[in-house]
Design a protein around this motif. Sequence first.
Motif, PDB file in Angstrom:
ATOM      1  N   LYS A  29       4.604  15.011   0.582  1.00 53.12           N
ATOM      2  CA  LYS A  29       3.410  14.750   1.393  1.00 53.12           C
ATOM      3  C   LYS A  29       3.104  13.257   1.376  1.00 53.12           C
ATOM      4  O   LYS A  29       3.406  12.558   0.408  1.00 53.12           O
ATOM      5  CB  LYS A  29       2.218  15.554   0.879  1.00 53.12           C
ATOM      6  N   HIS A  30       2.485  12.792   2.446  1.00 54.83           N
ATOM      7  CA  HIS A  30       2.139  11.379   2.570  1.00 54.83           C
ATOM      8  C   HIS A  30       0.850  11.112   1.791  1.00 54.83           C
ATOM      9  O   HIS A  30      -0.211  11.641   2.130  1.00 54.83           O
ATOM     10  CB  HIS A  30       1.955  11.023   4.045  1.00 54.83           C
ATOM     11  N   VAL A  31       0.945  10.307   0.741  1.00 55.70           N
ATOM     12  CA  VAL A  31      -0.174  10.002  -0.146  1.00 55.70           C
ATOM     13  C   VAL A  31      -0.545   8.538   0.028  1.00 55.70           C
ATOM     14  O   VAL A  31       0.324   7.660  -0.053  1.00 55.70           O
ATOM     15  CB  VAL A  31       0.199  10.302  -1.617  1.00 55.70           C
ATOM     16  N   ARG A  32      -1.843   8.294   0.283  1.00 58.34           N
ATOM     17  CA  ARG A  32      -2.333   6.919   0.452  1.00 58.34           C
ATOM     18  C   ARG A  32      -3.607   6.726  -0.363  1.00 58.34           C
ATOM     19  O   ARG A  32      -4.425   7.635  -0.475  1.00 58.34           O
ATOM     20  CB  ARG A  32      -2.649   6.620   1.918  1.00 58.34           C
ATOM     21  N   VAL A  33      -3.753   5.501  -0.880  1.00 58.97           N
ATOM     22  CA  VAL A  33      -4.945   5.108  -1.631  1.00 58.97           C
ATOM     23  C   VAL A  33      -5.472   3.821  -1.011  1.00 58.97           C
ATOM     24  O   VAL A  33      -4.723   2.856  -0.838  1.00 58.97           O
ATOM     25  CB  VAL A  33      -4.614   4.880  -3.121  1.00 58.97           C
ATOM     26  N   ILE A  34      -6.786   3.823  -0.706  1.00 56.57           N
ATOM     27  CA  ILE A  34      -7.420   2.665  -0.077  1.00 56.57           C
ATOM     28  C   ILE A  34      -8.574   2.203  -0.951  1.00 56.57           C
ATOM     29  O   ILE A  34      -9.410   3.008  -1.381  1.00 56.57           O
ATOM     30  CB  ILE A  34      -7.908   3.020   1.340  1.00 56.57           C
ATOM     31  N   PHE A  35      -8.590   0.900  -1.221  1.00 59.86           N
ATOM     32  CA  PHE A  35      -9.663   0.295  -2.013  1.00 59.86           C
ATOM     33  C   PHE A  35     -10.066  -1.020  -1.367  1.00 59.86           C
ATOM     34  O   PHE A  35      -9.206  -1.863  -1.082  1.00 59.86           O
ATOM     35  CB  PHE A  35      -9.200   0.065  -3.460  1.00 59.86           C
ATOM     36  N   HIS A  36     -11.339  -1.184  -1.150  1.00 62.16           N
ATOM     37  CA  HIS A  36     -11.912  -2.388  -0.540  1.00 62.16           C
ATOM     38  C   HIS A  36     -11.179  -2.738   0.761  1.00 62.16           C
ATOM     39  O   HIS A  36     -10.827  -3.887   1.014  1.00 62.16           O
ATOM     40  CB  HIS A  36     -11.893  -3.548  -1.528  1.00 62.16           C
ATOM     41  N   GLY A  37     -10.929  -1.685   1.561  1.00 67.85           N
ATOM     42  CA  GLY A  37     -10.309  -1.869   2.864  1.00 67.85           C
ATOM     43  C   GLY A  37      -8.822  -2.144   2.852  1.00 67.85           C
ATOM     44  O   GLY A  37      -8.218  -2.362   3.897  1.00 67.85           O
ATOM     45  N   THR A  38      -8.197  -2.105   1.663  1.00 65.54           N
ATOM     46  CA  THR A  38      -6.775  -2.412   1.528  1.00 65.54           C
ATOM     47  C   THR A  38      -6.019  -1.174   1.058  1.00 65.54           C
ATOM     48  O   THR A  38      -6.457  -0.502   0.116  1.00 65.54           O
ATOM     49  CB  THR A  38      -6.571  -3.550   0.504  1.00 65.54           C
ATOM     50  N   THR A  39      -4.919  -0.880   1.703  1.00 70.45           N
ATOM     51  CA  THR A  39      -4.053   0.202   1.233  1.00 70.45           C
ATOM     52  C   THR A  39      -3.291  -0.325   0.026  1.00 70.45           C
ATOM     53  O   THR A  39      -2.447  -1.203   0.155  1.00 70.45           O
ATOM     54  CB  THR A  39      -3.078   0.658   2.339  1.00 70.45           C
ATOM     55  N   ILE A  40      -3.630   0.221  -1.143  1.00 72.79           N
ATOM     56  CA  ILE A  40      -2.994  -0.255  -2.376  1.00 72.79           C
ATOM     57  C   ILE A  40      -1.824   0.620  -2.797  1.00 72.79           C
ATOM     58  O   ILE A  40      -1.037   0.227  -3.654  1.00 72.79           O
ATOM     59  CB  ILE A  40      -4.007  -0.409  -3.528  1.00 72.79           C
ATOM     60  N   ALA A  41      -1.707   1.810  -2.200  1.00 73.93           N
ATOM     61  CA  ALA A  41      -0.577   2.694  -2.488  1.00 73.93           C
ATOM     62  C   ALA A  41      -0.291   3.535  -1.254  1.00 73.93           C
ATOM     63  O   ALA A  41      -1.218   3.982  -0.577  1.00 73.93           O
ATOM     64  CB  ALA A  41      -0.882   3.591  -3.682  1.00 73.93           C
ATOM     65  N   ASP A  42       0.996   3.735  -0.996  1.00 75.29           N
ATOM     66  CA  ASP A  42       1.426   4.497   0.180  1.00 75.29           C
ATOM     67  C   ASP A  42       2.814   5.052  -0.132  1.00 75.29           C
ATOM     68  O   ASP A  42       3.749   4.289  -0.354  1.00 75.29           O
ATOM     69  CB  ASP A  42       1.470   3.570   1.394  1.00 75.29           C
ATOM     70  N   THR A  43       2.925   6.377  -0.204  1.00 74.15           N
ATOM     71  CA  THR A  43       4.199   6.978  -0.595  1.00 74.15           C
ATOM     72  C   THR A  43       4.387   8.359   0.004  1.00 74.15           C
ATOM     73  O   THR A  43       3.411   9.025   0.368  1.00 74.15           O
ATOM     74  CB  THR A  43       4.319   7.075  -2.135  1.00 74.15           C
ATOM     75  N   GLN A  44       5.616   8.767   0.058  1.00 74.37           N
ATOM     76  CA  GLN A  44       5.991  10.159   0.314  1.00 74.37           C
ATOM     77  C   GLN A  44       6.886  10.636  -0.825  1.00 74.37           C
ATOM     78  O   GLN A  44       7.658  11.580  -0.664  1.00 74.37           O
ATOM     79  CB  GLN A  44       6.684  10.289   1.673  1.00 74.37           C
ATOM     80  N   ARG A  45       6.728   9.966  -1.988  1.00 69.24           N
ATOM     81  CA  ARG A  45       7.539  10.286  -3.169  1.00 69.24           C
ATOM     82  C   ARG A  45       6.667  10.509  -4.406  1.00 69.24           C
ATOM     83  O   ARG A  45       7.080  10.253  -5.522  1.00 69.24           O
ATOM     84  CB  ARG A  45       8.518   9.146  -3.446  1.00 69.24           C
ATOM     85  N   ALA A  46       5.453  11.002  -4.216  1.00 69.03           N
ATOM     86  CA  ALA A  46       4.538  11.212  -5.339  1.00 69.03           C
ATOM     87  C   ALA A  46       4.982  12.406  -6.184  1.00 69.03           C
ATOM     88  O   ALA A  46       5.780  13.241  -5.757  1.00 69.03           O
ATOM     89  CB  ALA A  46       3.114  11.422  -4.836  1.00 69.03           C
ATOM     90  N   GLN A  47       4.424  12.461  -7.370  1.00 64.71           N
ATOM     91  CA  GLN A  47       4.567  13.604  -8.263  1.00 64.71           C
ATOM     92  C   GLN A  47       3.182  14.230  -8.424  1.00 64.71           C
ATOM     93  O   GLN A  47       2.193  13.515  -8.558  1.00 64.71           O
ATOM     94  CB  GLN A  47       5.082  13.156  -9.643  1.00 64.71           C
ATOM     95  N   ARG A  48       3.136  15.554  -8.391  1.00 62.91           N
ATOM     96  CA  ARG A  48       1.875  16.257  -8.655  1.00 62.91           C
ATOM     97  C   ARG A  48       1.927  16.830 -10.060  1.00 62.91           C
ATOM     98  O   ARG A  48       2.928  17.448 -10.441  1.00 62.91           O
ATOM     99  CB  ARG A  48       1.660  17.429  -7.693  1.00 62.91           C
TER     100      ARG A  48
END
Length: 164
Positions: A29-48
């Motif tokens: 799944k496409h996982v993204r993290v946004i902080f202060h308007g900036t994408t700090i992480a973007d992956t389709q290789r995460a681990q749950r």
Amino acid sequence: MQSERIQPGPGQESVWDYPRPPRVEPTSKHVRVIFHGTTIADTQRAQRVLETSHPPTYYIPLEDVKTEYLFPTSRTSFCEWKGRAKYYTIKVGDREATNAAWQYPQANENHAAIRDCIAVYPSKMDACYVDDERVQPQAGDFYGGWITSDIVGPFKGGPGTWGW
């Protein structure tokens, strides 16, 4: 606080079907993290990481994280299953979130897949997404679970749930 298991619907998972000790599984799944308007992480290789009564925690490979925004802190914690965690403050521009990310650089063998990954508290970010769905953070400030519409609880973490 509701403590009875919610029956999952089609395409949903119940956190009460997750194992203890927790299991690590890859997700595309496409996982993204946004902080202060900036994408700090973007992956389709995460681990749950899946553990009874908890929404999944997503661990993002460091290669898919803008590590220039991560600053080590002195905080550590210990998980009986994963080992010792170290923490990071996330700082973008003039905004920072203290101890908002963590890593298990020497995770135990059963959790080796998360050694080169970080996790974040969604409650401390502007937004976290799984595919295009905005995540709801797990209640409380101890766990870092990501709640999406395909996960049902009830979830540990809020008032009155510590003894579950």
